[in-house]
Scaffold this motif. Structure first.
Motif: not given
Length: 183
Positions: A27, A105, A18, A31, A22
């Protein structure tokens, strides 16, 4: 089916992925890549066996996961992440790591995560309807972590944090059986 108790290990790996995603503003791409990977795990017993096979060397597992990443056209960062999992002997933590990433997230986006267990695969329309119902109940946008467990026969089990709503056919039949014993 018991709730996933996401290990600290999976949460730490998810936090690292993550933070990297980020930092480089990827992100959404991460995902989507993890969704493709999760779909591949769900549809391929061979892939699931691969990540859980303790007989494979770390390098062989890493090479196999690199081939999977290439086939799924995963971004370099996610492919590298799979390599790190394999190199550290942690490939079996991949499903929980994906779930932990999704939870983090969702929190980042101000959403809550609802774990949904269904007897059959849900359609996108069904998932959207469930998310709307849960939003009405909680007042928060919902991210759904949907898993299929045919043993519940029908209906759904919904978990949001420590709250559980079990409307499965299996549970209803068990309750009916218990009441009939009391007659």
């Amino acid at each position: 089916m018991a709730s996933r108790d996401l290990s600290g290990l999976a949460r730490r790996y998810a936090a690292a992925l993550f933070d990297l995603s980020e930092a480089d503003k990827s992100l959404d791409a991460t995902e989507k890549a993890l969704e493709r990977l999760e779909e591949a795990l769900a549809s391929s017993p061979e892939l699931t066996a691969l990540i859980n096979d303790v007989r494979l060397s770390r390098s062989d597992q890493g090479a196999a996961l690199a081939a999977v990443a290439k086939e799924l056209r995963l971004p370099k960062q996610v492919a590298s992440f799979l390599g790190v999992l394999a190199a550290n002997g942690r490939a079996a933590a991949l499903p929980d790591t994906i779930a932990a990433f999704r939870t983090r997230l969702a929190a980042h986006r101000g959403e809550a995560t609802a774990e949904i267990i269904a007897a059959h695969k849900l359609t996108k329309a069904q998932e959207k309807a469930i998310a709307q119902k849960l939003k009405g109940r909680t007042g928060r946008d919902m991210h759904l972590d949907v898993r299929v467990d045919p043993s519940i026969l029908g209906g759904l089990i919904v978990r949001i944090g420590s709250e559980q709503i079990d409307n499965s056919v299996k549970t209803r039949l068990e309750r009916l059986g218990a009441r009939m014993k009391g007659l």
